[in-house]
Design a protein around this motif. Structure first.
Motif, PDB file in Angstrom:
ATOM      1  N   SER A 182       0.803  -1.222   0.000  1.00  0.00           N
ATOM      2  CA  SER A 182       0.000   0.000   0.000  1.00  0.00           C
ATOM      3  C   SER A 182       0.838   1.275   0.000  1.00  0.00           C
ATOM      4  N   TYR A 183       2.158   1.131   0.084  1.00  0.00           N
ATOM      5  CA  TYR A 183       3.044   2.294   0.063  1.00  0.00           C
ATOM      6  C   TYR A 183       3.810   2.355  -1.253  1.00  0.00           C
ATOM      7  N   ARG A 210       1.226   1.228  -8.769  1.00  0.00           N
ATOM      8  CA  ARG A 210       0.490   2.146  -7.885  1.00  0.00           C
ATOM      9  C   ARG A 210      -0.981   2.253  -8.255  1.00  0.00           C
ATOM     10  N   PRO A 226      -5.266   2.375  -1.514  1.00  0.00           N
ATOM     11  CA  PRO A 226      -4.875   2.425  -0.099  1.00  0.00           C
ATOM     12  C   PRO A 226      -6.072   2.828   0.765  1.00  0.00           C
ATOM     13  N   ARG A 247      -7.228   3.444   4.735  1.00  0.00           N
ATOM     14  CA  ARG A 247      -6.609   3.649   6.043  1.00  0.00           C
ATOM     15  C   ARG A 247      -7.336   2.842   7.126  1.00  0.00           C
ATOM     16  N   THR A 306      -4.890  11.004   4.218  1.00  0.00           N
ATOM     17  CA  THR A 306      -3.520  10.510   4.177  1.00  0.00           C
ATOM     18  C   THR A 306      -2.810  10.616   5.519  1.00  0.00           C
ATOM     19  N   LEU A 332      -1.974   1.926   6.246  1.00  0.00           N
ATOM     20  CA  LEU A 332      -2.707   1.731   5.003  1.00  0.00           C
ATOM     21  C   LEU A 332      -2.831   0.253   4.646  1.00  0.00           C
ATOM     22  N   ALA A 370      -3.747  -2.288   1.511  1.00  0.00           N
ATOM     23  CA  ALA A 370      -3.753  -2.264   0.048  1.00  0.00           C
ATOM     24  C   ALA A 370      -4.895  -3.118  -0.479  1.00  0.00           C
TER      25      ALA A 370
END
Length: 432
Positions: free
Chosen positions: A246-247, A258, A263, A265, A313, A346, A348
């Motif tokens: 997720s990063y 990507r 993502p 939270r 974010t 996060l 994914a």
């Protein structure tokens, strides 16, 4: 405004406060050559390095911040072999044998966590194979759990799951909020940060190269393979593994994956120590059946409570407040207990709710998209990533047969996630 770039400082969390030992790793400096370069120092990347070494291939792990900075060090520490799709749904869509392969893979992943803890002597991971308990919030959900137990027994021969009555649920959880539940003896709980740090320490002792604060800022092909650029040096490798989950938006180097990930939270809170409390007495992981799932567990003498739906974010005060309110509703005796830790990370999500292992091209392999169940699945993925790097074609059911699909209308993904989450919250509120 230019977005901040890694490395980032570690977050404040219960896991960071209780981490027992942090091995030291240098930044990458100068030019180096390896058989394989791995982007991402979480469970997937480290596990991949382990199994590449066992195949006689040299590997380097490049972590943008610190080991455990991402999802591997800030998740809830739930060891599970399930997927977001129920095995019965997988069978109806893709066939029984695919469901059986996925089920076996989940059990294998759980067993592999115990293997890693044993092999590297990670006692501080405090792995407890106590199982999990799905907590039904209404009769519709309980009926679904009963059907799931029957299907698992009849179709896959899995007798690990049983149905608990409301009285049994109250006796174990300490809450009257549930009409029943499904106990699954597979899986358990773990200290996720100590687990990933212990894995990294074990690999370092084996001579595997790991570099922190070495974000991969660029990736280009050359005649012999791929060249990865970091602020302090370069790595030339025959193949690359993307294990950023997720990063994957931290630098442009992983932009190819990507746009296939959403993502989402996930926020967590932890209480002060609870002296003499009998809540969650069996020390399992516990999850609700609501669409906007809440989960809870003991972490030592504290109670942890988490859930999805924290937008944006950064950490959200309103999300933490909502979690605390939900926790007290389910466990009224916690109304006067202080919450001492609040953090988030996060998850994914993928378009088909399944993790993915595959190739971008002849030189780049990816493994990501764990949809919130990555402790076991990601830790186990490395053996199959290594097999794919070596030219094999492992069969992981939907993980390898289904392509990684881009998210439609990616630029509007954030409002779309809010819309879907709002709809789920509405359905939960009306008991559907």
């Amino acid at each position: 405004m230019t977005a901040p770039r890694p490395p980032f400082p570690d977050i404040q969390s219960l896991w960071q406060e209780t981490a027992s030992h942090r091995p030291a790793f240098d930044r990458l400096s100068g030019g180096h050559r390896f058989d394989v370069a791995i982007i991402g120092g979480g469970y997937t990347g480290l596990s991949t390095a382990r199994y590449l070494a066992r195949r006689g291939l040299s590997a380097v792990v490049l972590e943008a911040s610190q080991i455990g900075w991402g999802a591997s060090g800030r998740n809830g520490g739930v060891v599970s072999g399930k997927f977001r799709l129920a095995f019965s749904d997988i069978a109806s869509r893709y066939g029984l044998e695919t469901a059986r392969r996925m089920h076996d893979l989940g059990i294998e992943a759980i067993d592999h966590v115990g293997e890693l803890v044993s092999d590297y002597g990670i006692a501080d991971a405090d792995y407890r194979p106590t199982g999990s308990l799905r907590c039904a919030h209404n009769e519709i959900s309980l009926d679904g759990l009963k059907k799931e137990v029957e299907w698992l027994r009849g179709s896959l021969g899995d007798h690990a799951c049983t149905i608990l009555s409301p009285e049994e649920m109250e006796a174990e959880t300490g809450s009257r909020d549930f009409v029943g539940g499904m106990l699954n003896t597979h899986g358990g709980i773990i200290h996720p940060l100590n687990f990933v740090l212990g894995l990294a320490a074990g690999l370092k002792a084996e001579g595997i190269a790991i570099h922190e604060k070495s974000a991969v800022t660029g990736m280009r092909r050359d005649r012999d393979g791929v060249v990865l650029e970091t602020p302090g040096g370069t790595v030339s490798a025959r193949q690359v593994v993307i294990a950023t989950n997720s990063y994957s938006d931290l630098t442009p180097a992983t932009s190819a994956v990507r746009k296939s990930l959403i993502p989402f939270r996930s926020a967590m809170i932890a209480t002060e120590p609870l002296a003499g409390s009998s809540l969650l007495s069996q020390g399992r992981s516990y999850t609700e059946t609501r669409r906007m799932m809440r989960w809870f567990r003991r972490a030592g003498d504290r109670l942890m409570y988490g859930g999805r739906g924290a937008f944006g974010t950064a950490d959200s005060g309103s999300a933490f407040a909502a979690l605390e309110k939900a926790m007290v509703r389910q466990f009224p005796e916690l109304g006067s207990v202080s919450v001492t830790h609040r953090w988030s990370g996060l998850v994914a999500m993928t378009m088909n709710s399944i993790p993915h292992l595959g190739r971008l091209d002849d030189r780049v392999v990816y493994a990501l998209g764990y949809n919130g169940t990555g402790v076991a699945l990601a830790s186990n993925m490395g053996r199959y990533v290594a097999a794919m790097v070596a030219g094999e074609e492992p069969d992981l059911g939907l993980l390898t047969s289904e392509p990684l699909k881009p998210v439609p209308f990616y630029p509007i993904r954030k409002p779309a996630v809010r819309l879907v989450a709002g709809w789920y919250q509405f359905l939960d509120a009306i008991g559907r």
